[in-house]
Design a protein around this motif. Structure first.
Motif: not given
Lengths: 445, 445
Positions: A345-350, A352-353, A394
């Motif tokens: 999952d291309a979940n870059w938010g995590r 960054l978090c 982003p």
């Protein structure tokens, strides 16, 4: 269950054994190794191993790096004592058992760890402390010393057991396994550009991720036939460990038994031992040892419990090394990042978090407006780098299809450019899968 | 799959909604609340809520505690600015939306967060900043301000939406949910022993554990009709948060949006506001607020993604509070402890291991020979406490059957007695299940 996970579950698992276990190898001169099934492991697998230095022409050196856990197992305390007494000189053997960690075993445990060394010293006819000991397995249980003693005597008496063939080395790697799905053995020849001298490094490790009552002990040892002074070896191993075994994450837990040991026996002919004073040679060997230790440490991540992916986290252009390492470590340990990797999952938010809650020494190491984050493909496909965050903003034109392609790879890279300095650190981590929960939720049955 | 996990999977899941959602309640005087489905959430669920103070007789006070993540979302920055400008006086409303976190959205995001406050201020005919804003949901996406504005206007224009009934309050709790399986609403009446005065605390929260692109935002607000000075409120909320929302662990990640807000509107008749100067009253209210915040925070753990167990980790007799907290937190965040709890496995070695690698301020806080660790049953069954480690020595007579009974409970306690001082800290955590991996590995489909 949703589609992507269904697909994952249907994926044919990688045959890690055939990928990562060598089929042959050349080993350092002047060592004999052996292993046996002592009976401590109930399933009858190999569980007791020994490394013996047979080179008597030059004095050997040894060094070790130990767990910083406040609860140190008996073998850790015993090996620390031996290294202190000998100052790392004339250590000629390592004895290691699996199946019982001899941890939280009080005075009896300390006595047993010392006995293991004494038995080996006696066999080697050494009247000085010259043996290091390592254990891995169940904690809070007493070692079955009758089985260990019988096993050790047999290793020395049965001439077929102790030897220097490929099979002997591979069997030692097998004998220290607990939940490992493959034995970890790496061997490499090096030639020093400064002197032209050839030498060999062989490393054996066991990993990581814990299964209980095992404490996920991380054990490793590196052996070489180069001659290195104790103080140079100490500096080298500490530097290598910091950049290898201390830069891997399976589940963020640290055991009571973790130990990395190195012996240099000086069996290859040389003018003088490698020492800190000759910076050129020292640096070259140190670099070899570090990259070699990284190879070995990476195998531990590849065998992370239940893992399906091997992920390199690179943090570049940091104000200082420690903050680069903290950020790489925080990303590598985040359950949310690890489950997203499992789910591809291309979940870059995590990511960054995790960067945002890293406990930095210097808050100036992180300036959101200078931050760049990318996924990087490692299979040669293009475009190699997929930018997720560009100078803190982003990437709104993110190519989701390409992101999915990269995330579907079994090997990939997360690149974090802090843009605040010039230091860097890399970590190796794996994903967090259903299988991890199954393995660790259910050890008894 | 082994037997114990098979049993777990066959267990009938707890109906958390019926257990933890109240069916009625009394709420603080002088508040009206409302919520609406603005359309930001694609599934048509409630996603926009508002709390309005209608008491004009006394000035209201507000305070908030925000995420320490370096990447703070726009609503966090906007609310921080409002509190700074107003010094916490005359805050009369909180507006909160779910479905979009307005995080990593740059200048536009800041403008949108301010607009949300401006729209509410206009509706309330306030020419000064008097509104706080909170958001939760997808990060890196722009707020759909047309939908938000339309929704806010409708909340104020449609007289049925804004009200003070139980349903109004419950709907606001629903409107801030994202991955929550039940809305979190707690309400309690208190009587001050010092003055006899009666007042009410109502709390609403959303949790925790992250699903992406959600950042697992933890949002909470507490409302009371007591009159409290801004400085007293600030001290009280900070103390309460430290002992409640900062003492829970679902997966150890911290979001860009985490915010806990409190408003005291003074709607109950009083001689003078609660202030720090009157220590007796202050302390009593502070104690009420802290235990109330703990109730609310515990609901977040009970709704931890995929969790099947609620575990209290108590660390007693520590040399100092910080080290007690560090140890409680390290145990609570350990994946190995959490998977062992899921597997109902009496795996005290993992607890000890986590204690051993806790990063303590003062190493004298932990003396292995003084350490006691127990499992504690919370259902009234006997023996209540099962000792695992006694003064640093494993309990060799461990009653495995009793251990299994305690671990099978949905609520249980891990008790750690350091024996080095008199400070204590408690944490609340949940287990790590297959379901957690499924939820977090697979958010998109």
């Amino acid at each position: 269950m949703k589609q992507s996970l269904r697909l994952l579950k249907e994926k044919i698992p990688i045959n890690k054994y055939s990928l990562y276990v060598p089929k042959c190898g050349v080993f350092p001169k002047g060592f004999k190794v052996g292993s046996i099934a002592s009976g401590v492991k109930k399933n009858g697998n190999l569980d007791l191993g020994i490394i013996v230095n047979t080179n008597t022409k030059t004095p050997s050196s040894a060094s070790a790096v130990f767990t910083t856990n406040r609860f140190k197992a008996a073998p850790v305390l015993q090996s620390q004592r031996v290294l202190q007494e000998t100052k790392g000189s004339n250590i000629n053997s390592i004895v290691v058992n699996s199946g019982c960690a001899n941890s939280i075993t009080g005075e009896i445990g300390l006595k047993d760890a010392k006995s293991m060394c004494d038995i080996v010293n006696k066999q080697l006819k050494s009247d000085k402390p010259s043996t290091l000991v390592m254990s891995t397995g169940v904690i809070g249980q007493k070692l079955q010393m009758d089985k260990i003693e019988k096993g050790l005597v047999e290793i020395f008496e049965n001439k077929k057991i102790l030897g220097d063939d490929f099979e002997h080395w591979l069997n030692v790697a097998k004998s220290i396994c607990t939940t490992d799905t493959f034995p970890k053995l790496v061997t490499n020849k090096f030639r020093l550009s400064s002197t032209g001298q050839e030498y060999t490094l062989t490393g054996i490790a066991k990993g990581a991720g814990m299964i209980c009552p095992n404490m996920a002990t991380l054990l490793g040892f590196i052996l070489t036939d180069l001659q290195i002074t104790p103080r140079a070896l100490k500096k080298m191993l500490s530097n290598a460990t910091m950049r290898s075994f201390n830069c891997i994450s399976v589940d963020g837990d640290m055991s009571t038994n973790d130990t990395i040991t190195m012996i240099a026996n000086g069996a290859v002919e040389t003018n003088k031992p490698v020492d800190i004073e000759n910076a050129q040679v020292f640096n070259e060997v140190q670099e070899n040892v570090t990259s070699f230790a990284q190879q070995l440490a990476q195998l531990v991540v590849r065998d992370g419990e239940g893992s399906t992916k091997f992920v390199t986290v690179k943090v570049l252009n940091s104000l200082n090394f420690n903050d680069a390492k903290t950020i790489a470590e925080t990303i590598s340990n985040s359950n949310l990042v690890k489950t997203a990797l499992y789910g591809e999952d291309a979940n870059w938010g995590r990511i960054l978090c995790a960067i945002g809650y890293s406990k930095l020494n210097d808050i100036k190491s992180l300036k959101p407006e200078k931050l760049n984050v990318s996924f990087v493909a490692t299979d040669g496909s293009e475009p190699k780098e997929l930018k997720l965050l560009i100078n803190g903003v982003p990437n709104l034109d993110l190519d989701e299809k390409r992101a999915s392609q990269i995330l579907a790879l079994p090997d990939l890279e997360i690149l974090v450019d802090l843009g605040t300095g010039s230091e860097k650190c890399q970590f190796w981590t794996c994903d967090l899968s259903h299988e991890y929960v199954t393995i660790n939720g259910d050890y008894r049955s």
